[in-house]
Structure formats: C-alpha cells, structure tokens
Design an enzyme around this catalytic site. Structure first.
Site, PDB file in Angstrom:
ATOM      1  N   LYS A  55      68.997  23.376 -67.801  1.00  0.00           N
ATOM      2  CA  LYS A  55      70.318  23.821 -68.281  1.00  0.00           C
ATOM      3  C   LYS A  55      70.155  24.696 -69.523  1.00  0.00           C
ATOM      4  CE  LYS A  55      72.442  19.754 -66.233  1.00  0.00           C
ATOM      5  NZ  LYS A  55      72.901  18.376 -66.370  1.00  0.00           N
ATOM      6  N   GLN A  99      73.919  14.053 -71.036  1.00  0.00           N
ATOM      7  CA  GLN A  99      73.194  13.869 -69.770  1.00  0.00           C
ATOM      8  C   GLN A  99      73.284  12.408 -69.332  1.00  0.00           C
ATOM      9  OE1 GLN A  99      71.706  16.332 -67.914  1.00  0.00           O
ATOM     10  NE2 GLN A  99      71.270  14.778 -66.363  1.00  0.00           N
ATOM     11  N   ASP A 122      81.384  19.305 -68.328  1.00  0.00           N
ATOM     12  CA  ASP A 122      81.099  18.547 -67.110  1.00  0.00           C
ATOM     13  C   ASP A 122      82.399  18.144 -66.399  1.00  0.00           C
ATOM     14  OD1 ASP A 122      78.499  18.311 -66.315  1.00  0.00           O
ATOM     15  OD2 ASP A 122      78.061  16.507 -67.478  1.00  0.00           O
TER      16      ASP A 122
END
Ligand code: NAP
Length: 289
Positions: A55, A99, A122
């Site tokens: 990422k 994460q 997200d």
C-alpha cells in the site's frame, strides 16, 4: 465458448493511472499539497507487513505521501488510540488505515471506529457503513468498489438483474450487497445457514463469492451466461486459490475473474482512489455523518 477472463491487473492499472493524473491536478489546485495515506501496522505478522508495504509503495507510485506507523504487538490500547487521534487532526494525513487484524487484546473494530469518517479510506467505520446503507456520500470499502468496476468492465448489466453475494462480512459481503442494490440489482445475500446455496446461486446473473473456501462454487451452481466474481483468497497446497472452481465454471459463465489477478489488484487501486477522495472531501469542508 469459454468465459472471458476479466483482467483485474490491467483494469486496476487503469484506475491507478487515473488516480496519478488526478493527484497531479490536486497538487496544482492546492499549491503543491498532495494527499497522504497513514498506515498503522500493529505486530509483526509477515502477511500484514507485506500488504502494508504494498500500500505504501502504491502511494508513492501515484505521487501521494505515505506515512507508516509500525507498532509493537504489545502496544497498549491507549497508545494506539493516541496515534489515531493525532492522525485524525494532522492536515498532511488525508486517509488512515489500521491494518487488520490487530493482535489481541486490541479490538480492531473498536479502534477502526475511532478513525475520523472523513479519513476512513477503508470505509469500515460505523458512520461510513451507515452512509452507504442510506445511499449518502461517504467513503466506500475498497474491495467492493473494485468489484463494481470489474462488473462494469465485463459489460454486465446490473439494473434489474439478479445478483447473489455469498458471504455477509462487514468487511466485504454487506457493503458489496449495498453497492449492488444501489445499482438497482435485486440482491440476495447468502451465508453459512443459507438453505440450498447452489440453487440460490443458480438464479444469479451476477454471482459474487467471498467465503474463504477454496473452489467451493462449482460449475453446476452457475447460471449459463452469468458474470462470476471470485473474491476468495485461499492458500492451498498448490498455491493461491479462489472460492470458485475456475476450471469448471469458465465453461458455463460469460465472464469470470481469476485468482490471482482478478479482484486482488483492485483493492489497492481503490484505496488510492479513496485517499484522493478523502483529501478532496477535507478540502471542500464537506461534513459527513
Ligand atoms: P469472513 O469474514 O470469514 O466471512 C465469510 C463469509 O462466508 C461469512 O458470512 C460466512 O457465513 C460465509 N460462509 C462460510 N462458510 C460458508 C458456507 N459453507 N456456505 C455459505 N457461506 C459460508 O470473510 P471475508 O473477510 O468476507 O472474506 C471472504 C474471502 O474473501 C476470504 O477468502 C478473504 O481472503 C477474501 N477477501 C479478499 C479481498 C481481496 O482484496 N481480494 C478482500 C476481502 C476479502 P456466516 O456469516 O454465517 O459465518
């Protein structure tokens, strides 16, 4: 005729090129400022470390800033909270990604919920999920957005179509169903208690599998001419496998995503797009929630 294999890698590449172009336009518009993505990685899980590194690398490739915050597995909850709160008010940080999963006793759902919805790239905070459910502007989860783009690229019509999603996770299945509903499909969500799953799947013009069981969806579960999207990522003795038996299903479907090279590459592409969208939302002073 065997199904068209939907090339997620190529389509994700096109999305990234578009993001890179839009990042340059953003920088020109705002005196050289660039969107920035902050990633928080708690613990030393090698798989998570690879995802986060990917990422961060992708951010740099499209001209965005990337900030990674690696924390020890035994970091106290209060320290993670403090970091999230600091990033929430940092003007250089457009998007924040925690994460998942985080090591116990940390609670990933609780901590994710502390991210400012305007920086929730997200799309997993309760506010983002609520905005999606109500069809209001907000940041949408990356993988379901990627799937919508693949369905569109495959030329499948969603308006009035039967769409079946196998899996009802907050991470994927529920937001996927909401996006399909928003595109006017008739949506059925399946899960581990669904009776006669094969029969329900056979109704689908668009079938999306996100279960986590290697090659579960067989050719006789698929309506001839259907578009099949395989979200599953299962490590097997013979490598990475999806939830769909590609070998058999490609003889029945009209179009199908492979694993790897289908849905996977779309997730990072839409994380980048979300980070840019978040930066724009913050600049425009829009309020969400
Ligand atoms: P999850 O939270 O484990 O959810 C799995 C879902 O499948 C649950 O809703 C479960 O039902 C359902 N299920 C399990 N066994 C079933 C069965 N035999 N029949 C019907 N439904 C069944 O998983 P997830 O996070 O949604 O991920 C699903 C898969 O997608 C995984 O392989 C994951 O690695 C992959 N994934 C890939 C990406 C990507 O970027 N490519 C992104 C996200 C996820 P219940 O709710 O009843 O338990």
């Amino acid at each position: 005729m065997p199904a068209e294999i939907i090339d997620g890698k190529q389509i994700a590449g096109r999305v990234r090129i578009g993001v890179a172009r839009d990042v340059e336009a953003f920088a020109q518009e705002f005196g050289g400022a660039r969107p920035g993505l902050a990633t928080i990685l708690v613990g030393d899980d090698p798989g998570s470390a690879i995802y986060v590194a990917g990422k961060q690398k992708a951010c740099k490739e499209v001209g965005m800033q990337g900030f990674n915050f690696p924390l020890a597995a035994d970091t106290p909850r209060a320290d993670v909270v403090e970091l999230i709160e600091r990033l929430n008010v940092d003007p250089d940080v457009s998007g924040i990604l925690l994460q998942l999963p985080v090591p116990e006793p940390l609670d990933g759902v609780e901590l994710t919920g502390m991210i400012d919805p305007l920086k929730d790239v997200d799309g997993l905070t309760p506010i983002s999920a609520g905005l999606l459910a109500q069809g209001r502007e907000g940041l949408r989860p990356c993988t379901p957005q990627g799937v919508m783009t693949l369905i569109d690229a495959a030329g499948a019509q969603l308006e009035g179509a039967e769409a079946v999603v196998i899996g009802r996770s907050n991470l994927f299945g529920k937001p996927m169903a909401q996006l399909l509903l928003g595109a006017n499909a008739t949506v059925t969500m399946c899960h581990s208690r669904t009776r006669d799953l094969a029969a329900v799947c056979r109704r689908a013009d668009v079938l999306v599998a996100a279960v986590g069981r290697a090659r579960m969806v067989k050719a006789d579960w698929v309506k001839p001419g259907a578009t099949v999207i395989d979200v599953g990522m299962n490590r097997t003795e013979d490598g990475l496998a999806g939830d769909v038996d590609l070998h058999g299903v490609k003889e029945v479907a009209r179009a199908i995503t492979p694993v790897p090279g289908g849905v996977g590459p779309m997730t990072i592409a839409f994380l980048l797009r979300n980070t840019l969208q978040a930066a724009r939302m913050q600049r425009s002073g829009v309020a969400v929630g």
